[in-house]
Design a protein around this motif. Structure first.
Motif, PDB file in Angstrom:
ATOM      1  N   ARG A 194       3.804 -16.278  -4.639  1.00 52.97           N
ATOM      2  CA  ARG A 194       5.114 -16.921  -4.817  1.00 52.97           C
ATOM      3  C   ARG A 194       4.911 -18.309  -5.383  1.00 52.97           C
ATOM      4  N   GLY A 195       5.732 -18.660  -6.385  1.00 50.62           N
ATOM      5  CA  GLY A 195       5.661 -19.994  -6.960  1.00 50.62           C
ATOM      6  C   GLY A 195       4.668 -20.104  -8.098  1.00 50.62           C
ATOM      7  N   THR A 196       4.283 -21.337  -8.409  1.00 52.88           N
ATOM      8  CA  THR A 196       3.349 -21.638  -9.484  1.00 52.88           C
ATOM      9  C   THR A 196       2.355 -22.676  -8.985  1.00 52.88           C
ATOM     10  N   VAL A 197       1.088 -22.518  -9.374  1.00 56.60           N
ATOM     11  CA  VAL A 197       0.053 -23.480  -8.981  1.00 56.60           C
ATOM     12  C   VAL A 197      -0.753 -23.882 -10.213  1.00 56.60           C
ATOM     13  N   ARG A 198      -1.507 -24.958 -10.071  1.00 56.70           N
ATOM     14  CA  ARG A 198      -2.515 -25.327 -11.060  1.00 56.70           C
ATOM     15  C   ARG A 198      -3.883 -25.221 -10.390  1.00 56.70           C
ATOM     16  N   VAL A 199      -4.783 -24.488 -11.037  1.00 54.87           N
ATOM     17  CA  VAL A 199      -6.134 -24.296 -10.517  1.00 54.87           C
ATOM     18  C   VAL A 199      -7.084 -25.049 -11.434  1.00 54.87           C
ATOM     19  N   ASN A 200      -7.662 -26.132 -10.928  1.00 51.73           N
ATOM     20  CA  ASN A 200      -8.484 -27.028 -11.764  1.00 51.73           C
ATOM     21  C   ASN A 200      -7.759 -27.371 -13.061  1.00 51.73           C
ATOM     22  N   GLY A 201      -6.446 -27.582 -12.930  1.00 53.74           N
ATOM     23  CA  GLY A 201      -5.627 -27.992 -14.067  1.00 53.74           C
ATOM     24  C   GLY A 201      -5.021 -26.862 -14.871  1.00 53.74           C
ATOM     25  N   THR A 202      -5.446 -25.605 -14.634  1.00 51.94           N
ATOM     26  CA  THR A 202      -4.920 -24.454 -15.366  1.00 51.94           C
ATOM     27  C   THR A 202      -3.745 -23.855 -14.603  1.00 51.94           C
ATOM     28  N   GLN A 203      -2.612 -23.705 -15.266  1.00 46.83           N
ATOM     29  CA  GLN A 203      -1.415 -23.194 -14.591  1.00 46.83           C
ATOM     30  C   GLN A 203      -1.488 -21.687 -14.398  1.00 46.83           C
ATOM     31  N   VAL A 204      -1.165 -21.247 -13.163  1.00 47.35           N
ATOM     32  CA  VAL A 204      -1.139 -19.829 -12.799  1.00 47.35           C
ATOM     33  C   VAL A 204       0.227 -19.558 -12.191  1.00 47.35           C
ATOM     34  N   GLY A 205       0.973 -18.638 -12.802  1.00 47.67           N
ATOM     35  CA  GLY A 205       2.344 -18.381 -12.380  1.00 47.67           C
ATOM     36  C   GLY A 205       2.463 -17.324 -11.306  1.00 47.67           C
ATOM     37  N   GLU A 206       3.697 -17.123 -10.874  1.00 50.85           N
ATOM     38  CA  GLU A 206       3.982 -16.166  -9.804  1.00 50.85           C
ATOM     39  C   GLU A 206       3.513 -14.760 -10.172  1.00 50.85           C
ATOM     40  N   ARG A 207       2.712 -14.171  -9.291  1.00 52.23           N
ATOM     41  CA  ARG A 207       2.158 -12.818  -9.400  1.00 52.23           C
ATOM     42  C   ARG A 207       1.114 -12.686 -10.511  1.00 52.23           C
ATOM     43  N   ASP A 208       0.741 -13.798 -11.134  1.00 54.33           N
ATOM     44  CA  ASP A 208      -0.410 -13.795 -12.041  1.00 54.33           C
ATOM     45  C   ASP A 208      -1.691 -13.730 -11.216  1.00 54.33           C
ATOM     46  N   GLY A 209      -2.779 -13.294 -11.862  1.00 54.21           N
ATOM     47  CA  GLY A 209      -4.105 -13.376 -11.274  1.00 54.21           C
ATOM     48  C   GLY A 209      -4.933 -14.389 -12.055  1.00 54.21           C
ATOM     49  N   ALA A 210      -6.038 -14.822 -11.443  1.00 52.57           N
ATOM     50  CA  ALA A 210      -6.945 -15.741 -12.133  1.00 52.57           C
ATOM     51  C   ALA A 210      -8.371 -15.452 -11.692  1.00 52.57           C
ATOM     52  N   VAL A 211      -9.243 -15.187 -12.665  1.00 50.77           N
ATOM     53  CA  VAL A 211     -10.671 -15.004 -12.422  1.00 50.77           C
ATOM     54  C   VAL A 211     -11.327 -16.379 -12.442  1.00 50.77           C
ATOM     55  N   VAL A 212     -12.057 -16.700 -11.383  1.00 44.89           N
ATOM     56  CA  VAL A 212     -12.748 -17.987 -11.277  1.00 44.89           C
ATOM     57  C   VAL A 212     -14.241 -17.729 -11.303  1.00 44.89           C
ATOM     58  N   SER A 213     -14.922 -18.250 -12.316  1.00 45.64           N
ATOM     59  CA  SER A 213     -16.372 -18.069 -12.429  1.00 45.64           C
ATOM     60  C   SER A 213     -16.993 -19.362 -12.945  1.00 45.64           C
ATOM     61  N   GLY A 214     -18.226 -19.610 -12.538  1.00 49.31           N
ATOM     62  CA  GLY A 214     -18.932 -20.795 -13.007  1.00 49.31           C
ATOM     63  C   GLY A 214     -18.376 -22.100 -12.493  1.00 49.31           C
ATOM     64  N   GLU A 215     -17.629 -22.054 -11.406  1.00 54.15           N
ATOM     65  CA  GLU A 215     -17.047 -23.264 -10.816  1.00 54.15           C
ATOM     66  C   GLU A 215     -17.642 -23.447  -9.414  1.00 54.15           C
ATOM     67  N   SER A 216     -18.029 -24.662  -9.073  1.00 54.90           N
ATOM     68  CA  SER A 216     -18.549 -24.920  -7.731  1.00 54.90           C
ATOM     69  C   SER A 216     -17.431 -25.114  -6.719  1.00 54.90           C
ATOM     70  N   ALA A 217     -16.238 -25.444  -7.195  1.00 51.37           N
ATOM     71  CA  ALA A 217     -15.084 -25.632  -6.327  1.00 51.37           C
ATOM     72  C   ALA A 217     -13.827 -25.551  -7.168  1.00 51.37           C
ATOM     73  N   ILE A 218     -12.719 -25.231  -6.514  1.00 49.90           N
ATOM     74  CA  ILE A 218     -11.430 -25.234  -7.200  1.00 49.90           C
ATOM     75  C   ILE A 218     -10.456 -26.098  -6.398  1.00 49.90           C
ATOM     76  N   ALA A 219      -9.649 -26.855  -7.130  1.00 47.68           N
ATOM     77  CA  ALA A 219      -8.549 -27.612  -6.554  1.00 47.68           C
ATOM     78  C   ALA A 219      -7.259 -26.907  -6.949  1.00 47.68           C
ATOM     79  N   ILE A 220      -6.456 -26.544  -5.957  1.00 44.52           N
ATOM     80  CA  ILE A 220      -5.237 -25.777  -6.184  1.00 44.52           C
ATOM     81  C   ILE A 220      -4.050 -26.662  -5.834  1.00 44.52           C
ATOM     82  N   GLU A 221      -3.229 -26.947  -6.827  1.00 47.30           N
ATOM     83  CA  GLU A 221      -2.063 -27.810  -6.640  1.00 47.30           C
ATOM     84  C   GLU A 221      -0.796 -26.978  -6.757  1.00 47.30           C
ATOM     85  N   ALA A 222       0.073 -27.077  -5.776  1.00 45.38           N
ATOM     86  CA  ALA A 222       1.353 -26.371  -5.802  1.00 45.38           C
ATOM     87  C   ALA A 222       2.340 -27.141  -6.666  1.00 45.38           C
ATOM     88  N   VAL A 223       2.791 -26.520  -7.769  1.00 47.53           N
ATOM     89  CA  VAL A 223       3.779 -27.157  -8.643  1.00 47.53           C
ATOM     90  C   VAL A 223       5.111 -27.257  -7.913  1.00 47.53           C
TER      91      VAL A 223
END
Length: 234
Positions: A194-223
């Motif tokens: 539900r909603g929209t977030v930014r994952v390390n600055g990349t926007q991910v929308g409602e019901r979207d998926g996101a593959v995270v690779s090669g990252e030591s950590a992710i910061a998730i910000e709720a828009v």
């Protein structure tokens, strides 16, 4: 790297009682670039109409996690387990050497669920089923471990799975940021319920998926206000 998988691009199946969207290849849907991620084989986004569901059928050697987004789902199996899992809560079915089960929406409104299949670490585990209510309002703004096979996560109240993987969830007030460390050589799959977030600055929308690779950590910000799940994977 953050690779967004837009909801509109997911595989789909629709009939009179089920609207299913497939993040990865499943059933008759095949996508050569989306055949799972490590041991994560299935992430289905299902809407089940009232009074309908999946009649009794069998599984084996699969860790099946169901996260209820809206409504509720009722489980029964040949081991004698019967239970109801409602919105925000999770159930785990370790199919192991074999289990027969059914899942029905016995409510007056549609049930919306994520069903997640993870390959176990070995064949022939003892089959079992568990469900658990997780904290709601008091857990807002932080990640909660929902299901895990990682050492120590059981002490945090996570339901057990037979794999070195974990499913975490969060409900985030608007403007909240949470971080999640990803171990060396590991990867993750994030889905916004539900909603929209930014994952390390990349926007991910409602019901979207996101593959995270090669990252030591992710910061998730709720828009805005948001709800999300993360599968942490080897």
């Amino acid at each position: 790297m953050i690779e967004v998988i837009p909801f509109a691009s997911l595989g789909r199946f629709d009939n009179e009682w089920l609207a299913a969207r497939y993040h990865f290849s499943f059933a008759n849907y095949r996508h050569r670039e989306r055949d799972g991620l490590g041991p994560l084989l299935v992430w289905n986004d299902d809407t089940i109409q009232p009074g309908t569901g999946f009649p009794r059928h069998g599984h084996r050697d699969m860790e099946i996690i169901t996260y209820v987004r809206e409504g509720a789902i009722t489980h029964e199996d040949h081991l004698g387990n019967v239970g109801r899992t409602e919105a925000g809560d999770v159930q785990v079915m370790s199919a192991g050497k074999g289990i027969l089960h059914a899942e029905f929406n016995k409510e007056a409104e549609p049930a919306r669920i994520f069903q997640i299949w993870i390959m176990p670490d070995a064949e022939g585990h003892k089959p079992r089923w568990e469900t658990k209510a997780f904290p709601k309002g008091e857990a807002a703004g932080r990640l909660v471990v929902l299901a895990s096979g990682r050492e120590g996560d059981g002490d945090k109240g996570a339901l057990a799975i037979n794999q070195d993987a974990a499913l975490l969830g969060a409900t985030l007030p608007a403007g909240t940021t949470v971080t999640h460390a990803i171990g060396q050589g590991r990867q993750a799959y994030l889905v916004v319920a539900r909603g929209t977030v930014r994952v390390n600055g990349t926007q991910v929308g409602e019901r979207d998926g996101a593959v995270v690779s090669g990252e030591s950590a992710i910061a998730i910000e709720a828009v805005g206000e948001a709800e999300l799940l993360i599968a942490d994977l080897p």
